[in-house]
Motif scaffolding. Structure first.
Motif, mmCIF file in Angstrom:
data_model
loop_
_atom_site.group_PDB
_atom_site.id
_atom_site.type_symbol
_atom_site.label_atom_id
_atom_site.label_comp_id
_atom_site.label_asym_id
_atom_site.label_seq_id
_atom_site.Cartn_x
_atom_site.Cartn_y
_atom_site.Cartn_z
ATOM 1 N N SER A 42 0.856 -1.182 0.000
ATOM 2 C CA SER A 42 0.000 0.000 0.000
ATOM 3 C C SER A 42 0.896 1.238 0.000
ATOM 4 O O SER A 42 1.806 1.354 0.824
ATOM 5 N N PHE A 43 0.635 2.144 -0.932
ATOM 6 C CA PHE A 43 1.406 3.385 -1.042
ATOM 7 C C PHE A 43 0.483 4.575 -0.786
ATOM 8 O O PHE A 43 -0.721 4.517 -1.057
ATOM 9 N N ASP A 44 1.054 5.661 -0.313
ATOM 10 C CA ASP A 44 0.327 6.922 -0.164
ATOM 11 C C ASP A 44 -0.967 6.755 0.634
ATOM 12 O O ASP A 44 -2.044 7.194 0.216
ATOM 13 N N ASN A 45 -0.854 6.087 1.785
ATOM 14 C CA ASN A 45 -2.004 5.881 2.685
ATOM 15 C C ASN A 45 -3.169 5.181 1.997
ATOM 16 O O ASN A 45 -4.334 5.520 2.185
ATOM 17 N N GLY A 46 -2.858 4.188 1.170
ATOM 18 C CA GLY A 46 -3.898 3.414 0.526
ATOM 19 C C GLY A 46 -4.432 4.021 -0.760
ATOM 20 O O GLY A 46 -5.427 3.554 -1.299
ATOM 21 N N TYR A 47 -3.778 5.047 -1.262
ATOM 22 C CA TYR A 47 -4.226 5.667 -2.511
ATOM 23 C C TYR A 47 -3.879 4.793 -3.717
ATOM 24 O O TYR A 47 -4.635 4.715 -4.671
ATOM 25 N N THR A 48 -2.698 4.135 -3.657
ATOM 26 C CA THR A 48 -2.290 3.208 -4.718
ATOM 27 C C THR A 48 -1.755 1.927 -4.085
ATOM 28 O O THR A 48 -1.343 1.915 -2.921
ATOM 29 N N TYR A 49 -1.763 0.851 -4.866
ATOM 30 C CA TYR A 49 -1.339 -0.464 -4.375
ATOM 31 C C TYR A 49 -0.427 -1.145 -5.382
ATOM 32 O O TYR A 49 -0.441 -0.819 -6.566
ATOM 33 N N GLY A 50 0.337 -2.104 -4.911
ATOM 34 C CA GLY A 50 1.190 -2.913 -5.769
ATOM 35 C C GLY A 50 1.284 -4.313 -5.220
ATOM 36 O O GLY A 50 0.813 -4.605 -4.115
ATOM 37 N N GLY A 51 1.908 -5.183 -5.979
ATOM 38 C CA GLY A 51 2.087 -6.567 -5.565
ATOM 39 C C GLY A 51 3.561 -6.927 -5.493
ATOM 40 O O GLY A 51 4.427 -6.143 -5.855
ATOM 41 N N LEU A 52 3.826 -8.127 -5.023
ATOM 42 C CA LEU A 52 5.187 -8.656 -4.922
ATOM 43 C C LEU A 52 5.326 -9.881 -5.803
ATOM 44 O O LEU A 52 4.388 -10.675 -5.916
ATOM 45 N N ASP A 53 6.476 -10.039 -6.407
ATOM 46 C CA ASP A 53 6.830 -11.290 -7.066
ATOM 47 C C ASP A 53 8.350 -11.428 -7.015
ATOM 48 O O ASP A 53 9.049 -10.524 -6.547
ATOM 49 N N GLU A 54 8.849 -12.566 -7.462
ATOM 50 C CA GLU A 54 10.285 -12.821 -7.339
ATOM 51 C C GLU A 54 11.125 -11.823 -8.118
ATOM 52 O O GLU A 54 12.283 -11.574 -7.794
ATOM 53 N N ARG A 55 10.570 -11.193 -9.134
ATOM 54 C CA ARG A 55 11.316 -10.190 -9.897
ATOM 55 C C ARG A 55 11.410 -8.868 -9.157
ATOM 56 O O ARG A 55 12.153 -7.980 -9.556
ATOM 57 N N SER A 56 10.662 -8.715 -8.067
ATOM 58 C CA SER A 56 10.677 -7.470 -7.297
ATOM 59 C C SER A 56 11.929 -7.320 -6.450
ATOM 60 O O SER A 56 12.216 -6.232 -5.971
ATOM 61 N N PHE A 57 12.649 -8.403 -6.252
ATOM 62 C CA PHE A 57 13.809 -8.378 -5.360
ATOM 63 C C PHE A 57 15.088 -8.131 -6.139
ATOM 64 O O PHE A 57 15.279 -8.657 -7.234
#
Length: 70
Positions: A42-57
């Motif tokens: 959660s970014f900007d107090n829930g204004y935008t969102y994202g996910g995680l995957d193995e390419r994120s690291f």
């Protein structure tokens, strides 16, 4: 259930971040959740969102001696 991690921007450089969890602390925190629980960022107090995957690291090394230790 969905697990949402509320992120924050604390610094402009990694060296300026005052505290962050270690891998061990993160694993210990997550171990009580069902392994199939989706994780969202959660970014900007829930204004935008994202996910995680193995390419994120990304691995960043301080110097060549860190690479040799692995």
């Amino acid at each position: 259930m969905k697990l949402v991690y509320n992120t924050s921007r604390d610094a402009y450089g990694i060296e300026d971040v005052r505290h962050t969890m270690t891998v061990g602390e993160l694993v210990a925190h997550l171990q009580d959740y069902d392994p199939d629980t989706p994780v969202y960022l959660s970014f900007d107090n829930g204004y935008t969102y994202g996910g995680l995957d193995e390419r994120s690291f990304e691995e960043l090394w301080d110097d060549e001696s860190d690479e040799e230790d692995c």
